[in-house]
Design a protein around this motif. Structure first.
Motif, PDB file in Angstrom:
ATOM      1  N   UNK A 161      41.979 -57.970  16.708  1.00 26.95           N
ATOM      2  CA  UNK A 161      43.164 -57.573  17.479  1.00 26.95           C
ATOM      3  C   UNK A 161      43.663 -56.154  17.344  1.00 26.95           C
ATOM      4  N   UNK A 162      43.416 -55.917  15.934  1.00 31.13           N
ATOM      5  CA  UNK A 162      43.776 -54.526  16.027  1.00 31.13           C
ATOM      6  C   UNK A 162      43.031 -53.415  16.387  1.00 31.13           C
ATOM      7  N   UNK A 163      41.881 -53.624  16.639  1.00 36.57           N
ATOM      8  CA  UNK A 163      40.799 -52.901  17.177  1.00 36.57           C
ATOM      9  C   UNK A 163      41.098 -52.722  18.765  1.00 36.57           C
ATOM     10  N   UNK A 164      41.534 -53.990  19.269  1.00 37.34           N
ATOM     11  CA  UNK A 164      41.948 -54.040  20.760  1.00 37.34           C
ATOM     12  C   UNK A 164      42.920 -53.250  20.965  1.00 37.34           C
ATOM     13  N   UNK A 165      43.975 -53.080  20.081  1.00 38.70           N
ATOM     14  CA  UNK A 165      45.110 -52.451  20.506  1.00 38.70           C
ATOM     15  C   UNK A 165      45.005 -50.970  20.594  1.00 38.70           C
ATOM     16  N   UNK A 166      43.788 -50.279  20.139  1.00 40.03           N
ATOM     17  CA  UNK A 166      43.509 -48.895  20.298  1.00 40.03           C
ATOM     18  C   UNK A 166      42.584 -48.779  21.729  1.00 40.03           C
ATOM     19  N   UNK A 167      42.675 -49.780  22.361  1.00 39.68           N
ATOM     20  CA  UNK A 167      41.783 -49.761  23.566  1.00 39.68           C
ATOM     21  C   UNK A 167      42.474 -50.361  24.741  1.00 39.68           C
ATOM     22  N   UNK A 168      43.629 -49.624  25.494  1.00 37.41           N
ATOM     23  CA  UNK A 168      44.463 -50.088  26.300  1.00 37.41           C
ATOM     24  C   UNK A 168      43.868 -50.948  27.567  1.00 37.41           C
ATOM     25  N   UNK A 169      44.113 -51.966  27.993  1.00 38.63           N
ATOM     26  CA  UNK A 169      43.617 -52.806  29.177  1.00 38.63           C
ATOM     27  C   UNK A 169      44.687 -53.527  29.714  1.00 38.63           C
ATOM     28  N   UNK A 170      44.678 -53.480  31.021  1.00 39.56           N
ATOM     29  CA  UNK A 170      45.478 -54.303  31.893  1.00 39.56           C
ATOM     30  C   UNK A 170      45.741 -55.657  31.582  1.00 39.56           C
ATOM     31  N   UNK A 171      44.623 -56.392  31.237  1.00 41.67           N
ATOM     32  CA  UNK A 171      44.956 -57.837  30.870  1.00 41.67           C
ATOM     33  C   UNK A 171      43.610 -58.327  30.028  1.00 41.67           C
ATOM     34  N   UNK A 172      43.913 -59.252  29.167  1.00 40.47           N
ATOM     35  CA  UNK A 172      43.009 -59.540  28.202  1.00 40.47           C
ATOM     36  C   UNK A 172      42.700 -60.996  28.349  1.00 40.47           C
ATOM     37  N   UNK A 173      41.587 -61.583  28.085  1.00 41.09           N
ATOM     38  CA  UNK A 173      41.151 -63.048  28.099  1.00 41.09           C
ATOM     39  C   UNK A 173      40.291 -63.285  26.900  1.00 41.09           C
ATOM     40  N   UNK A 174      40.858 -64.244  26.118  1.00 42.05           N
ATOM     41  CA  UNK A 174      40.219 -64.541  24.849  1.00 42.05           C
ATOM     42  C   UNK A 174      40.046 -66.350  25.068  1.00 42.05           C
ATOM     43  N   UNK A 175      39.029 -66.867  24.563  1.00 43.44           N
ATOM     44  CA  UNK A 175      38.225 -68.135  24.368  1.00 43.44           C
ATOM     45  C   UNK A 175      38.497 -68.228  22.737  1.00 43.44           C
ATOM     46  N   UNK A 176      39.479 -69.224  22.494  1.00 46.14           N
ATOM     47  CA  UNK A 176      39.529 -69.622  21.215  1.00 46.14           C
ATOM     48  C   UNK A 176      38.786 -71.080  20.853  1.00 46.14           C
ATOM     49  N   UNK A 177      37.480 -70.691  20.405  1.00 45.27           N
ATOM     50  CA  UNK A 177      36.650 -72.093  20.199  1.00 45.27           C
ATOM     51  C   UNK A 177      37.195 -72.653  18.878  1.00 45.27           C
ATOM     52  N   UNK A 178      37.207 -74.127  18.786  1.00 44.11           N
ATOM     53  CA  UNK A 178      37.742 -74.834  17.642  1.00 44.11           C
ATOM     54  C   UNK A 178      39.000 -74.646  17.490  1.00 44.11           C
ATOM     55  N   UNK A 179      39.814 -74.350  18.268  1.00 38.75           N
ATOM     56  CA  UNK A 179      41.194 -73.811  18.249  1.00 38.75           C
ATOM     57  C   UNK A 179      42.048 -74.892  17.238  1.00 38.75           C
ATOM     58  N   UNK A 180      41.662 -76.065  17.110  1.00 38.86           N
ATOM     59  CA  UNK A 180      42.629 -77.035  16.213  1.00 38.86           C
ATOM     60  C   UNK A 180      43.962 -77.019  16.624  1.00 38.86           C
ATOM     61  N   UNK A 181      44.975 -77.079  15.790  1.00 38.62           N
ATOM     62  CA  UNK A 181      46.280 -76.986  16.287  1.00 38.62           C
ATOM     63  C   UNK A 181      46.995 -75.690  16.735  1.00 38.62           C
ATOM     64  N   UNK A 182      46.181 -74.571  16.947  1.00 43.12           N
ATOM     65  CA  UNK A 182      46.466 -73.394  17.432  1.00 43.12           C
ATOM     66  C   UNK A 182      46.754 -72.405  16.650  1.00 43.12           C
ATOM     67  N   UNK A 183      46.765 -72.323  15.429  1.00 38.22           N
ATOM     68  CA  UNK A 183      47.250 -71.131  14.546  1.00 38.22           C
ATOM     69  C   UNK A 183      46.563 -69.798  14.881  1.00 38.22           C
ATOM     70  N   UNK A 184      45.474 -69.792  15.654  1.00 37.68           N
ATOM     71  CA  UNK A 184      44.981 -68.460  16.305  1.00 37.68           C
ATOM     72  C   UNK A 184      45.506 -68.336  17.568  1.00 37.68           C
ATOM     73  N   UNK A 185      45.395 -69.466  18.312  1.00 38.47           N
ATOM     74  CA  UNK A 185      45.728 -69.330  19.742  1.00 38.47           C
ATOM     75  C   UNK A 185      47.298 -68.872  19.714  1.00 38.47           C
ATOM     76  N   UNK A 186      48.021 -69.269  19.181  1.00 36.79           N
ATOM     77  CA  UNK A 186      49.599 -68.943  19.091  1.00 36.79           C
ATOM     78  C   UNK A 186      49.635 -67.223  19.107  1.00 36.79           C
ATOM     79  N   UNK A 187      49.059 -66.866  17.960  1.00 35.59           N
ATOM     80  CA  UNK A 187      48.943 -65.362  17.663  1.00 35.59           C
ATOM     81  C   UNK A 187      48.634 -64.343  19.040  1.00 35.59           C
ATOM     82  N   UNK A 188      47.261 -65.158  19.425  1.00 41.13           N
ATOM     83  CA  UNK A 188      46.863 -64.529  20.629  1.00 41.13           C
ATOM     84  C   UNK A 188      47.980 -64.339  21.701  1.00 41.13           C
ATOM     85  N   UNK A 189      48.599 -65.638  22.048  1.00 40.40           N
ATOM     86  CA  UNK A 189      49.555 -65.694  22.958  1.00 40.40           C
ATOM     87  C   UNK A 189      50.787 -64.871  22.802  1.00 40.40           C
TER      88      UNK A 189
END
Length: 204
Positions: free
Chosen positions: A29-57
């Protein structure tokens, strides 16, 4: 200790509840922050209870969260204050996985080793095809000296095999970790892990 496919996922989710997002995701995510984009789409595989999903959101991403265990998706959806307009969830196993095209990030924290070895080559090609050029994967792979590497149900790799797997990518993080320790639920285990952030260079 060999991995057992009859894993108690509720015990695992209880053990990792409230843990922070994985460092591999934060690095990507820190690398993406240096690359401005209008919209970003992530797939969180094996998301479990969402510890990474929540950060993305929380960082404004649109997220497709996928897990093979219904209780994981339920725990994610039960979290308060989720921006549901940017979240899609799906219960789906590796063998049946379908992905949108032109994904910016595929996050797969500690889930790729659980893809059966006979399915892994096709599965990895599917991930690569779904990424846009410049898109990233943040994930972990288990090494061939991991104590679970003898399991016929898990995909584990030598250093040379990992490097071969990453040929279509620019490597932004490749950290190898190896030590005795415990699993999240307290079982003794020898860990051999590759922590990865990789960036797709060309269409394949």
């Amino acid at each position: 200790m060999q991995f057992s496919p009859s894993r108690d996922w509720n015990a695992y989710y209880n053990a990792v509840q409230d843990r922070p997002p994985r460092p591999t995701l934060i690095s990507a995510l820190s690398r993406f922050e240096a690359e401005p984009m209008a919209s970003r789409l992530a797939v969180d595989l094996g998301c479990g209870d969402g510890r990474d999903t929540v950060e993305l959101l929380q960082r404004g991403w649109r997220v497709l969260a996928i897990d093979g265990e219904p209780q994981g998706i339920k725990r994610l959806c039960d979290r308060p204050n989720l921006p549901v307009d940017r979240l899609t969830t799906r219960v789906e196993r590796f063998e049946d996985l379908t992905l949108p095209m032109e994904v910016d990030l595929i996050n797969a924290s500690f889930c790729l080793p659980f893809c059966p070895p006979n399915e892994f080559p096709r599965f990895w090609q599917k991930l690569t095809a779904a990424l846009r050029v410049g898109g990233r994967i943040s994930d972990q792979l288990f090494g061939d000296r991991d104590s679970w590497a003898t399991s016929p149900n898990l995909s584990c790799f030598s250093r040379e095999q990992v490097e071969d797997l990453l040929q279509p990518y620019g490597i932004e993080m490749l950290e190898e970790e190896e030590h005795p320790g415990k699993t999240a639920v307290g079982d003794e285990k020898y860990w051999h892990i590759f922590h990865l952030v990789i960036r797709k260079r060309n269409k394949v």
